[in-house]
Design a protein around this motif. Sequence first.
Motif, PDB file in Angstrom:
ATOM      1  N   GLU A  38      40.609  35.436  43.783  1.00 58.30           N
ATOM      2  CA  GLU A  38      40.994  36.542  42.907  1.00 58.30           C
ATOM      3  C   GLU A  38      42.387  36.318  42.338  1.00 58.30           C
ATOM      4  OE1 GLU A  38      40.313  39.805  40.712  1.00 58.30           O
ATOM      5  OE2 GLU A  38      38.837  38.919  42.067  1.00 58.30           O
ATOM      6  N   LYS A  42      43.361  35.872  38.374  1.00 52.29           N
ATOM      7  CA  LYS A  42      44.342  36.731  37.707  1.00 52.29           C
ATOM      8  C   LYS A  42      45.469  35.892  37.111  1.00 52.29           C
ATOM      9  CE  LYS A  42      43.345  40.989  40.019  1.00 52.29           C
ATOM     10  NZ  LYS A  42      43.733  42.330  39.885  1.00 52.29           N
ATOM     11  N   LYS A  46      46.266  35.654  33.144  1.00 53.70           N
ATOM     12  CA  LYS A  46      47.567  36.185  32.721  1.00 53.70           C
ATOM     13  C   LYS A  46      48.600  35.070  32.521  1.00 53.70           C
ATOM     14  CE  LYS A  46      46.331  40.523  33.241  1.00 53.70           C
ATOM     15  NZ  LYS A  46      46.246  41.450  32.162  1.00 53.70           N
ATOM     16  N   GLU A  67      47.469  42.172  44.777  1.00 48.88           N
ATOM     17  CA  GLU A  67      46.010  42.240  44.872  1.00 48.88           C
ATOM     18  C   GLU A  67      45.588  42.652  46.281  1.00 48.88           C
ATOM     19  OE1 GLU A  67      41.992  42.200  44.091  1.00 48.88           O
ATOM     20  OE2 GLU A  67      43.690  42.286  42.720  1.00 48.88           O
TER      21      GLU A  67
END
Length: 180
Positions: A38, A42, A46, A67
């Motif tokens: 995850e 991300k 980003k 997160e």
Amino acid sequence: MTVTASFKTELLSIIPNLRAFALSLTKTSDRADDLVQETLMKAWNKHHLFQAGTNLKAWTFTIMRNEFYSQMRKRGREVQDSEGVLASQLATHPEQQGHMDLKDFRDALETLPDDQREALVLIGANGFSYEEAAEIIGVAVGTVKSRVSRARTRLMDDLDVEGESSYGPDSISTQIVGMH
């Protein structure tokens, strides 16, 4: 904006560090792997927010930490039910009949004379007192009471309503839902 080769290389090089940090947070390897994945997703999505020349490792660790805490907050709101015991006890009445009843009610409401519909909506739907409705309409309180009474009687006749038992789920679905 495309991902630079140096960003890719540096991101790949810190995966072991991310995994170690994730293990320290989650205490289990499967959750740690999910957290690393995850975090990488991300960071990748980003990448345009990353300032070249700054510390990518610190940036990704911040993403991971955020997160992790987001997941913990979410888990705090969830109920564990791996055996399905709680889920098996959930039951609701079918909604289809309610939608049809509401349509029938709206149709019947439209057939009322304007003065009765206005009084009924002010009292029943908007929650005004008889006195407030009388002031809004500009008639006596008794007139409002009479209009509302006639409107209710006509709606009950038009909708074939005999009492409270005419509303809500039918007896069969009530028995089924009540079994749980």
